[in-house]
Design a protein around this motif. Sequence first.
Motif, short mmCIF file in Angstrom:
data_model
loop_
_atom_site.label_atom_id
_atom_site.label_comp_id
_atom_site.label_asym_id
_atom_site.label_seq_id
_atom_site.Cartn_x
_atom_site.Cartn_y
_atom_site.Cartn_z
N THR A 72 0.86 -1.18 0.00
CA THR A 72 0.00 0.00 0.00
C THR A 72 0.90 1.23 0.00
N LEU A 73 0.74 2.05 -1.02
CA LEU A 73 1.60 3.23 -1.17
C LEU A 73 0.79 4.49 -0.97
N ASN A 74 1.36 5.39 -0.21
CA ASN A 74 0.70 6.68 -0.02
C ASN A 74 1.42 7.73 -0.86
N LYS A 75 0.74 8.15 -1.95
CA LYS A 75 1.32 9.22 -2.78
C LYS A 75 0.96 10.52 -2.11
N LYS A 76 1.99 11.17 -1.55
CA LYS A 76 1.71 12.39 -0.79
C LYS A 76 1.32 13.51 -1.74
N ALA A 77 0.44 14.37 -1.25
CA ALA A 77 -0.01 15.48 -2.08
C ALA A 77 1.14 16.47 -2.30
N THR A 78 1.39 16.86 -3.55
CA THR A 78 2.43 17.86 -3.84
C THR A 78 1.82 19.25 -3.97
N TYR A 79 0.48 19.31 -4.03
CA TYR A 79 -0.28 20.55 -4.21
C TYR A 79 0.06 21.27 -5.52
N VAL A 80 0.71 20.50 -6.40
CA VAL A 80 1.02 21.02 -7.73
C VAL A 80 0.63 19.92 -8.71
N ASP A 81 -0.14 20.27 -9.71
CA ASP A 81 -0.51 19.28 -10.72
C ASP A 81 0.70 19.06 -11.63
N TRP A 82 1.35 17.93 -11.44
CA TRP A 82 2.60 17.69 -12.16
C TRP A 82 2.39 17.49 -13.66
N ASP A 83 1.17 17.16 -14.03
CA ASP A 83 0.91 17.04 -15.46
C ASP A 83 1.01 18.41 -16.13
N LYS A 84 0.71 19.45 -15.34
CA LYS A 84 0.73 20.80 -15.92
C LYS A 84 2.06 21.51 -15.66
N CYS A 85 2.69 21.25 -14.51
CA CYS A 85 3.90 21.97 -14.12
C CYS A 85 4.99 21.80 -15.18
N THR A 86 5.58 22.92 -15.57
CA THR A 86 6.63 22.86 -16.59
C THR A 86 8.02 22.96 -15.97
#
Lengths: 293, 783
Positions: free
Chosen positions: B230-244
């Motif tokens: 079970t993996l907890n992907k911590k929130a980065t509060y940045v949408d990495w799909d959009k972040c350049t």
Amino acid sequence: MTVRIATMGMAGCSGCHIALLDTGVALLDLLKDVELVYSYPVVDTKNPIPPNIDVALIEGSIRTDHDQEMAKAMRKQTKFVIAFGACSAHGGVNGLANTFNAQEGVEYVYHKTILMAQKVVPHENVPQVLPADLRLSDVVKVDFVIPGCPPHPDEIAKVITTLLAGETPQLSKKSICDECPLERLTEIPDQLRRTHEIPEPEKCLLSQGFLCMGPATRAGCNAECTRRGMPCTGCRGPSETVWDQGVAMLDALAAMEEDQVANFKLPRLASTFARYTYASSKLDNLRKGVQKP
Amino acid sequence: MKIGVLLCNCGDTISDTLDYEALTTFTETLPKVKHVETRSDWCQHEPLQALTQTLTKKKLDRLVVAACSPHLFGPRFYQATEEAGMTRGQITFANIREHCAWVHQDNPQGATAKAKRLIRASVFRVAAQSPVATKTFPVTQEVAVLGAGVAGIQAAIDLADRGIKVHLVEKEPTIGGHMAVLNKTYPTLDCSICILGPKMAEAATHPNIELYPYTELTDAKHIGKDWVLTLNKKATYVDWDKCTGCMQCTEKCPTRVDDAWSWNVAKRRAIYMPFSQSVPRKVTIDAEYCKKLTNDKCGVCEKVCSAEAIAYDMKDETVNVQVGSVILATGFKEFDPSVVPELHYAENPDVMTQMQFIRMMDSVGPFGGKLEVPSDGRKPEKIVMIQCVGSRDERYSWQCSAYCCMAAIKHAELAKLEYDPNLDITIVARDIRAGGKGFDEFYERAKEEYNIHFEYRGDELKVVQNNGKPAVKYTDPYGKAHSLPADIVVLSCAMTPSPGTEELAKMLGVPLGELGFFEAQDEKVALARTNINGVFLAGTCHGPKDIPESVEQAGAAAEESSVWLSTQSVSKELDVAVVNKDVCTACGLCIPSCPSQAISFNESKDCVIVDEVRCQACGECMATCPVDAIGPLNVNPVVLDAAINGLLSNSVEGPESVIVGFACSECMYRAIDEAGEERLQYPADLHLLEVPCTGSISTPKILKTLEAGADGVILFACASDLCHYGRGSRMANSRAQVVRNVIRQSGGDPAAVQVVQMIGREAKEFAATAQKAVDAIKGRNGG
């Protein structure tokens, strides 16, 4: 048809008889179908033992030649003999005396204790002490055992009811843990703790370091002690598949406190691991100098 | 049941000593034995082929091979019997060569009596054994690599290149680990990120690697042979799909936070990218400090982000992955020197660690390669480095931390090379350890070319403050006191286990060593393996080591992991611990006794269950169980009792007493075999039974064996710290001490029970010790 029942007390404390009374209302029901023909608390037992007894409950261990005679006499008149309670079943607390020489014990009592000013060991008209404490089955054939110090009233009632119904009673084949509601052990405790210390409630006592004999002790008492935070002392003797109750638990502790366990002295070993069973334990077998007749 | 017994006289080398006529007659009278056949070459191809036919024709369903050591030709017999439809549980061996004929050459009569007993024990034993079922456990052909430092990345790439899907999990927002910020590597002074960067990029883009940055493992469950993580992907509060990765936000963010990636010598913003070469090249908001997230103020990053990637409402996400194998590559943490009182690290800004020092000097680091004295911004002239901080120090760790000597030399050279050739640098060491390839040249060059000074210290060393400047006071190995003033003091700190190692160890069941690092199954020959099947080790989570060693081990872990995946989908013989549910009382004593953590309660908690994949059938549970409810399928209490009974029941005439030896099948059995091969003679009183581990022999079992008529019991165990199952040998010793005490207290002679703990392959010592132990027991009997 009424069933003829006898009870008898040997070396013991009458606690098992009290437990019999403690069956309470169940006892009243039982007595309807039962004739109590011989029982020292209620019936004159000076006469010779009456014949044709169906069931005899014999409390206490065999400590004197008188106990031995009486047990044999009772066996002769009885169809179904029950070893009643820890002393009768396994030798009981009395069995711890086997860690000492019996004759020396007698000498000590009559020569050294203050009360015995005459310093004479009585020989006439008194029973003689046997070299070792024995359980009932060492002397006569036993048909069934109700273990416990004292036995659980519910179990006494159940056994007698089963017998009255013409069936064979059964003891639980499992261990105390099976009936114990405490949360189970998954780690080895780092140290042993004494009984006067307060355990965490609802957690396995053994896992907290208390010496609980539960795993090797026969179930059937509803784990009355452990569910109240008292470690099991093993009064019900070994469970079905245990080779030796005390040695089995010693082994469990070897994992916890190697050094301590390896240095226990015999009286401590016996009173800790075979408190109710020493007379019938492998520990006693190992001991030199005590010959069973 | 029909038992066949094969007697082998091994080209007369056994029958020189043993009376085969007597053996045959005796064996034929044993219960259930329907076929006895003597040959001199049972191990050869032809007789084995004939054996297969005999088994089928005579409908034999159990077989005893009375011949040489099963460790020698056992597999051949297994194969031959398998062809006749028998499983391993139906065949057993009586080692009448190495354990009998060859070691009692001067006592044919005693040896023959002993051989009879050994054969009878095997016959009784095999009759009590059960066929071994096989079961197929499919293994998911995917691997999770926990930790994406250089070791984790290397292992992931190696596996992915083989076509195996890899889940690469990293708790930081970027992969790369320590190596990414090391500046240079020793001994070649190559640029660290130049080596690692391409690997990081490959890991991020490889079609077989799924990257889980900023993700932590929260639970691990074993299902069959698979692990469900079970993996907890911590929130980065940045949408990495959009972040350049344009870094507009990190420039504008007003909140400054100690930068852990620079070991707190520099500050970063609350929205940050760990370092400029981060992979993925994305920013993360530190929820602990971000004003928007903590106070609902600010919001600058959202305003400046042209990609509209900021997502303050992001939540942690839980994912489950099912994998067939796990590689641990969780790395290390630099020892915190603030716990060493005499170094005054916490109070004195001019005392820093090597990691801080190298980060300060890094040209692409937060200081842009400026080197200055932290307390006043001066140009430093004198630098003193102190070695072995937190290592080789009884208070913290006795272990050498392996990388620090070379790291200190590297940093000293770099300081001179890149900053100021006139710097006066002294390294105060206990000694310099330069064992690796090119290391000693590196050290010599530091002295000769770079004029770096080396001083040698004893135990006493402290940092004092002198006119506002630190000075290192120490005594040399000869007891002479020295004082070295410095502008900067650099501490070469040990590697310690990374935070969370303990929780991880608990989740996966991997044992930790004394210093808190993961332990390998064997520190010589199974370095990348752990005690838990399918879990492997790479890099510094296993102990202090440098980059080459980490990468090497990562390669080994990948290799072992892929071998595991490819072989383990095949069926496994279920020769594992079995629970008698009617007897088990769920006391739970066996659970902590299991070195493989294979035992747990069933759902209703009324008995225990065994994980058939994890169980190694060592039998520790059997010894611990007070009610004999658990034990390896074919070494269970009933089987052992049968074997003991076979050794001890009467009717074998021989002058010898019978001493039962329980021999661990790992080290000891081999030592005993070797004693046979070398024809080392010892008394024929000693009858050996092979057990998986002496830790499987309980206190009651020892006493029971004595009660059954044994003149003595000897436990032949591995050296106590070399037990293959952890504490088995120690438990054997502890139990023997308990038994000896019980016997002593009961008025008997404790000499009846002996323990021999020794390292395998010490055949001579075995023979001598066996002689001594037998003498001790017989001396007790007055014989």
